[in-house]
Design a protein around this motif. Structure first.
Motif, PDB file in Angstrom:
ATOM      1  N   VAL A 212      44.622  30.327 -10.392  1.00 40.03           N
ATOM      2  CA  VAL A 212      45.609  31.202  -9.477  1.00 40.03           C
ATOM      3  C   VAL A 212      46.794  30.297  -9.241  1.00 40.03           C
ATOM      4  O   VAL A 212      47.913  30.849  -9.315  1.00 40.03           O
ATOM      5  CB  VAL A 212      44.814  31.831  -8.294  1.00 40.03           C
ATOM      6  CG1 VAL A 212      45.693  32.385  -7.354  1.00 40.03           C
ATOM      7  CG2 VAL A 212      43.724  32.675  -8.328  1.00 40.03           C
ATOM      8  N   SER A 213      46.498  29.123  -8.651  1.00 39.53           N
ATOM      9  CA  SER A 213      47.834  28.167  -8.484  1.00 39.53           C
ATOM     10  C   SER A 213      48.640  28.098  -9.583  1.00 39.53           C
ATOM     11  O   SER A 213      50.022  27.897  -9.443  1.00 39.53           O
ATOM     12  CB  SER A 213      47.322  26.925  -7.895  1.00 39.53           C
ATOM     13  OG  SER A 213      46.551  25.992  -8.804  1.00 39.53           O
ATOM     14  N   VAL A 214      47.946  27.829 -10.720  1.00 42.78           N
ATOM     15  CA  VAL A 214      49.022  27.761 -11.839  1.00 42.78           C
ATOM     16  C   VAL A 214      49.724  29.151 -12.291  1.00 42.78           C
ATOM     17  O   VAL A 214      50.815  28.930 -12.561  1.00 42.78           O
ATOM     18  CB  VAL A 214      47.996  27.522 -13.167  1.00 42.78           C
ATOM     19  CG1 VAL A 214      48.794  27.778 -14.559  1.00 42.78           C
ATOM     20  CG2 VAL A 214      47.408  25.948 -13.208  1.00 42.78           C
ATOM     21  N   ILE A 215      49.038  30.252 -12.096  1.00 47.98           N
ATOM     22  CA  ILE A 215      49.800  31.571 -12.123  1.00 47.98           C
ATOM     23  C   ILE A 215      51.195  31.365 -11.086  1.00 47.98           C
ATOM     24  O   ILE A 215      52.160  31.865 -11.436  1.00 47.98           O
ATOM     25  CB  ILE A 215      48.952  32.543 -11.806  1.00 47.98           C
ATOM     26  CG1 ILE A 215      47.905  32.654 -12.852  1.00 47.98           C
ATOM     27  CG2 ILE A 215      49.643  33.899 -11.682  1.00 47.98           C
ATOM     28  CD1 ILE A 215      46.979  34.079 -12.678  1.00 47.98           C
ATOM     29  N   ALA A 216      50.700  31.037 -10.124  1.00 44.36           N
ATOM     30  CA  ALA A 216      51.871  31.112  -8.971  1.00 44.36           C
ATOM     31  C   ALA A 216      52.958  30.135  -9.221  1.00 44.36           C
ATOM     32  O   ALA A 216      54.068  30.583  -9.303  1.00 44.36           O
ATOM     33  CB  ALA A 216      51.445  30.713  -7.609  1.00 44.36           C
ATOM     34  N   VAL A 217      52.631  29.023  -9.849  1.00 40.02           N
ATOM     35  CA  VAL A 217      53.663  27.822 -10.357  1.00 40.02           C
ATOM     36  C   VAL A 217      54.437  28.591 -11.295  1.00 40.02           C
ATOM     37  O   VAL A 217      55.825  28.516 -11.300  1.00 40.02           O
ATOM     38  CB  VAL A 217      53.073  26.472 -10.454  1.00 40.02           C
ATOM     39  CG1 VAL A 217      54.183  25.660 -11.071  1.00 40.02           C
ATOM     40  CG2 VAL A 217      52.377  26.102  -9.148  1.00 40.02           C
ATOM     41  N   ARG A 245      50.040  33.461  -4.400  1.00 41.47           N
ATOM     42  CA  ARG A 245      50.052  32.803  -3.379  1.00 41.47           C
ATOM     43  C   ARG A 245      49.134  33.288  -2.224  1.00 41.47           C
ATOM     44  O   ARG A 245      48.265  32.783  -1.682  1.00 41.47           O
ATOM     45  CB  ARG A 245      51.478  32.305  -2.618  1.00 41.47           C
ATOM     46  CG  ARG A 245      52.066  31.335  -3.554  1.00 41.47           C
ATOM     47  CD  ARG A 245      53.405  30.966  -2.785  1.00 41.47           C
ATOM     48  NE  ARG A 245      54.325  32.049  -2.479  1.00 41.47           N
ATOM     49  CZ  ARG A 245      55.215  32.490  -3.014  1.00 41.47           C
ATOM     50  NH1 ARG A 245      55.443  31.704  -4.233  1.00 41.47           N
ATOM     51  NH2 ARG A 245      56.117  33.207  -2.560  1.00 41.47           N
ATOM     52  N   SER A 246      49.211  34.635  -2.036  1.00 41.33           N
ATOM     53  CA  SER A 246      48.476  35.441  -1.025  1.00 41.33           C
ATOM     54  C   SER A 246      46.939  35.270  -1.601  1.00 41.33           C
ATOM     55  O   SER A 246      45.977  35.138  -0.724  1.00 41.33           O
ATOM     56  CB  SER A 246      48.973  36.840  -0.921  1.00 41.33           C
ATOM     57  OG  SER A 246      48.049  37.727  -0.157  1.00 41.33           O
ATOM     58  N   ALA A 247      46.594  35.435  -2.965  1.00 38.92           N
ATOM     59  CA  ALA A 247      45.205  35.536  -3.332  1.00 38.92           C
ATOM     60  C   ALA A 247      44.863  34.043  -3.020  1.00 38.92           C
ATOM     61  O   ALA A 247      43.585  34.114  -2.648  1.00 38.92           O
ATOM     62  CB  ALA A 247      45.069  35.855  -4.833  1.00 38.92           C
ATOM     63  N   LEU A 248      45.622  33.089  -3.134  1.00 38.78           N
ATOM     64  CA  LEU A 248      45.228  31.485  -3.143  1.00 38.78           C
ATOM     65  C   LEU A 248      44.861  31.288  -1.605  1.00 38.78           C
ATOM     66  O   LEU A 248      44.008  30.612  -1.215  1.00 38.78           O
ATOM     67  CB  LEU A 248      46.202  30.718  -3.546  1.00 38.78           C
ATOM     68  CG  LEU A 248      45.837  29.137  -3.732  1.00 38.78           C
ATOM     69  CD1 LEU A 248      44.787  29.136  -4.708  1.00 38.78           C
ATOM     70  CD2 LEU A 248      47.180  28.627  -4.245  1.00 38.78           C
ATOM     71  N   THR A 249      45.348  31.881  -0.946  1.00 36.15           N
ATOM     72  CA  THR A 249      45.218  31.738   0.632  1.00 36.15           C
ATOM     73  C   THR A 249      44.110  32.354   1.057  1.00 36.15           C
ATOM     74  O   THR A 249      43.211  31.824   1.680  1.00 36.15           O
ATOM     75  CB  THR A 249      46.383  32.438   1.573  1.00 36.15           C
ATOM     76  OG1 THR A 249      47.621  31.802   1.114  1.00 36.15           O
ATOM     77  CG2 THR A 249      46.182  32.221   3.056  1.00 36.15           C
ATOM     78  N   LEU A 255      36.693  29.527   0.774  1.00 34.06           N
ATOM     79  CA  LEU A 255      36.137  28.469   0.639  1.00 34.06           C
ATOM     80  C   LEU A 255      35.933  27.696   1.831  1.00 34.06           C
ATOM     81  O   LEU A 255      35.024  26.826   1.945  1.00 34.06           O
ATOM     82  CB  LEU A 255      37.197  27.286  -0.395  1.00 34.06           C
ATOM     83  CG  LEU A 255      37.491  27.831  -1.733  1.00 34.06           C
ATOM     84  CD1 LEU A 255      38.404  27.010  -2.536  1.00 34.06           C
ATOM     85  CD2 LEU A 255      36.105  27.939  -2.457  1.00 34.06           C
ATOM     86  N   SER A 256      36.764  27.724   2.688  1.00 38.22           N
ATOM     87  CA  SER A 256      36.422  27.210   3.990  1.00 38.22           C
ATOM     88  C   SER A 256      35.006  27.579   4.745  1.00 38.22           C
ATOM     89  O   SER A 256      34.335  26.789   5.455  1.00 38.22           O
ATOM     90  CB  SER A 256      37.626  27.405   5.133  1.00 38.22           C
ATOM     91  OG  SER A 256      37.686  28.708   5.614  1.00 38.22           O
ATOM     92  N   VAL A 257      34.672  28.970   4.445  1.00 37.03           N
ATOM     93  CA  VAL A 257      33.666  29.539   5.094  1.00 37.03           C
ATOM     94  C   VAL A 257      32.585  28.859   4.480  1.00 37.03           C
ATOM     95  O   VAL A 257      31.314  28.346   4.818  1.00 37.03           O
ATOM     96  CB  VAL A 257      33.600  30.825   4.889  1.00 37.03           C
ATOM     97  CG1 VAL A 257      32.246  31.501   5.379  1.00 37.03           C
ATOM     98  CG2 VAL A 257      34.852  31.614   5.858  1.00 37.03           C
ATOM     99  N   LEU A 272      41.970  32.105   9.608  1.00 40.63           N
ATOM    100  CA  LEU A 272      43.190  33.028   9.507  1.00 40.63           C
ATOM    101  C   LEU A 272      42.717  34.351  10.172  1.00 40.63           C
ATOM    102  O   LEU A 272      41.626  34.814   9.959  1.00 40.63           O
ATOM    103  CB  LEU A 272      43.859  32.926   8.225  1.00 40.63           C
ATOM    104  CG  LEU A 272      44.470  31.514   7.582  1.00 40.63           C
ATOM    105  CD1 LEU A 272      44.558  31.916   6.105  1.00 40.63           C
ATOM    106  CD2 LEU A 272      45.227  31.150   8.240  1.00 40.63           C
ATOM    107  N   PRO A 273      43.653  34.890  10.630  1.00 39.58           N
ATOM    108  CA  PRO A 273      43.347  36.539  11.204  1.00 39.58           C
ATOM    109  C   PRO A 273      42.911  37.473   9.925  1.00 39.58           C
ATOM    110  O   PRO A 273      43.548  37.288   8.911  1.00 39.58           O
ATOM    111  CB  PRO A 273      44.609  37.070  11.961  1.00 39.58           C
ATOM    112  CG  PRO A 273      45.789  36.107  11.199  1.00 39.58           C
ATOM    113  CD  PRO A 273      45.198  34.725  10.867  1.00 39.58           C
ATOM    114  N   GLN A 274      42.141  38.386  10.136  1.00 34.13           N
ATOM    115  CA  GLN A 274      41.776  39.220   9.212  1.00 34.13           C
ATOM    116  C   GLN A 274      42.673  40.406   9.216  1.00 34.13           C
ATOM    117  O   GLN A 274      43.337  40.677  10.135  1.00 34.13           O
ATOM    118  CB  GLN A 274      40.191  39.603   9.550  1.00 34.13           C
ATOM    119  CG  GLN A 274      39.080  38.661   9.313  1.00 34.13           C
ATOM    120  CD  GLN A 274      38.865  38.210   8.123  1.00 34.13           C
ATOM    121  OE1 GLN A 274      39.668  38.521   7.019  1.00 34.13           O
ATOM    122  NE2 GLN A 274      38.264  37.059   7.876  1.00 34.13           N
TER     123      GLN A 274
END
Length: 414
Positions: A212-217, A245-249, A255-257, A272-274
């Motif tokens: 996803v990051s490659v797609i964004a870049v 970028r939104s999908a990456l966020t 991942l943090s969960v 982050l707020p849902q």
């Protein structure tokens, strides 16, 4: 073949049937002893049932020992020969009181020994120790021998309470070991689950997040490096980059969960707020910017305080329905009907695409099942299928407001 091991003898006293069986045997012993000794004393016959029958229920109500022990002492007072039944009943009642800590051992021993002394004094006063027609003179030489029965009873009381308290301590130690074993097993399971979550998080990070990051870049750079790029195409690349970028966020939040157990309590995962119903406009605009056509119709007044779990579920259902429309019915027009009531929220999402019908809309993925699970968690229902003979796809959901509030209160909203 290994034979099943027989239960240990020490396990029988812990059986729920043990008090009834042993109590019934004591009742039979009392009946046999009364008949054999031909007892006719009304006082003895009245106190003996009070010392025996309550023991049948000592397993459910240990405080019956407070009736059994005094009744056994009274029986001994009026029957100095000390019936075997009264002796056994007194020991069982005393053991029950000590085993279940109805009274503190010191208090129990003091009360029981005091009762034994009073019974002994009663025997002396009643002339049980008759010395050739002469009443015993308390205080004279050898008069301490009159209280031998008190000494014997005191030794029996101390021994019974001591044994019962020792068994209680051993049982508590056994239960503590079993609780520690269960906690250890639960800890090992949590550790194994945390390792699995960490492994999933690593795979998502190394494969999906990287892609996803490659797609964004690449989309961002293409908007500036591609020569002779038209303004609509440039805007399209920018929208692709913004969506990536939104999908990456959101992926990083997931991942943090997953890594929450791995990081430990000392390292707080970012929160982050849902999304809420206020985020629908941005979601619909993103769908339109990707070439899709979507119209939102609302009915009824939106309640001012909807549970966050309910708002999140509505957002995710609409998001998944739009994703399915883009994937399986590209260019189709999507109509979203959102109806509010005091006790429920209704969702109806239909498209006019000629794409695959029925379950094929979710082939190879988990979108439709995920929508159903979200609705079921709130106590609602969700149906989906062909919109009609002319094609298209229809998703309908009914979500109760109260169930959403309960889910939020229990902390199960995401």
């Amino acid at each position: 073949m290994r034979q099943p091991s027989s239960p240990r003898p020490t396990a029988w006293p812990r059986s729920p049937r043990y008090p009834y069986v042993s109590g019934a045997l004591l009742v039979l012993l009392a009946a046999a002893e009364i008949l054999h000794a031909r007892i006719t004393s009304a006082t003895v016959l009245a106190t003996l049932p009070l010392a025996v029958l309550p023991l049948l229920w000592r397993g459910r109500e240990p405080r019956v020992g407070l009736l059994v022990v005094p009744a056994a002492l009274l029986n001994f007072l009026f029957r100095p020969e000390l019936l075997m039944t009264a002796a056994v009943a007194g020991v069982m009642g005393l053991y029950t009181l000590a085993r279940h800590r109805v009274l503190h051992p010191v208090v129990l021993i003091t009360a029981a020994v005091t009762g034994a002394l009073l019974v002994n004094a009663g025997h002396v006063a009643m002339g049980v120790y008759d010395l050739g027609g002469r009443a015993p003179a308390v205080g004279a030489d050898g008069s301490l021998s009159y209280f031998t029965e008190s000494f014997v009873l005191a030794v029996g009381v101390v021994a019974t309470v001591g044994v019962a308290d020792a068994f209680r301590s051993r049982e508590e130690s056994r239960q503590a070991r079993e609780a520690a074993q269960r906690e250890l097993i639960a800890m090992e399971r949590r550790h194994a689950a945390a390792q699995e979550r960490a492994a999933i998080a690593r795979e998502l990070h190394d494969i999906v997040a990287h892609s996803v990051s490659v797609i964004a870049v690449r989309a961002e750079s293409a908007a500036y490096t591609t020569p002779d790029l038209s303004p609509p195409a440039r805007d399209g690349f920018r929208q692709i980059a913004a969506s990536a970028r939104s999908a990456l966020t959101e992926l990083r939040q997931l991942l943090s969960v997953l890594r929450a157990d791995e990081t430990g309590a000392g390292e707080a995962a970012p929160v982050l707020p849902q999304p809420t119903l206020d985020s629908l406009d941005a979601l619909l605009e993103a769908h339109r910017s990707g070439g899709g056509e979507v119209t939102l119709h609302t009915a009824g007044a939106r309640p001012p305080l909807l549970p966050p779990s309910l708002e999140l579920t509505v957002y995710r259902i609409i998001q998944e329905a739009l994703t399915n429309a883009r994937r399986h019915a590209k260019g189709a027009a999507v109509d979203i009907h959102l109806g509010y009531a005091d006790d429920e929220v209704r969702i109806r999402i239909a498209d006019d695409g000629p794409g695959p019908q029925g379950p094929a809309r979710d082939s190879g993925g988990h979108g439709l099942s995920g929508m159903r699970e979200r609705a079921n968690l709130l106590g609602g229902r969700l149906t989906c299928g062909p919109a009609g003979p002319g094609g298209g796809f229809l998703v309908e959901a009914v979500l109760p407001v109260r169930a959403g509030a309960k889910s939020f209160a229990e902390g199960g909203y995401e």
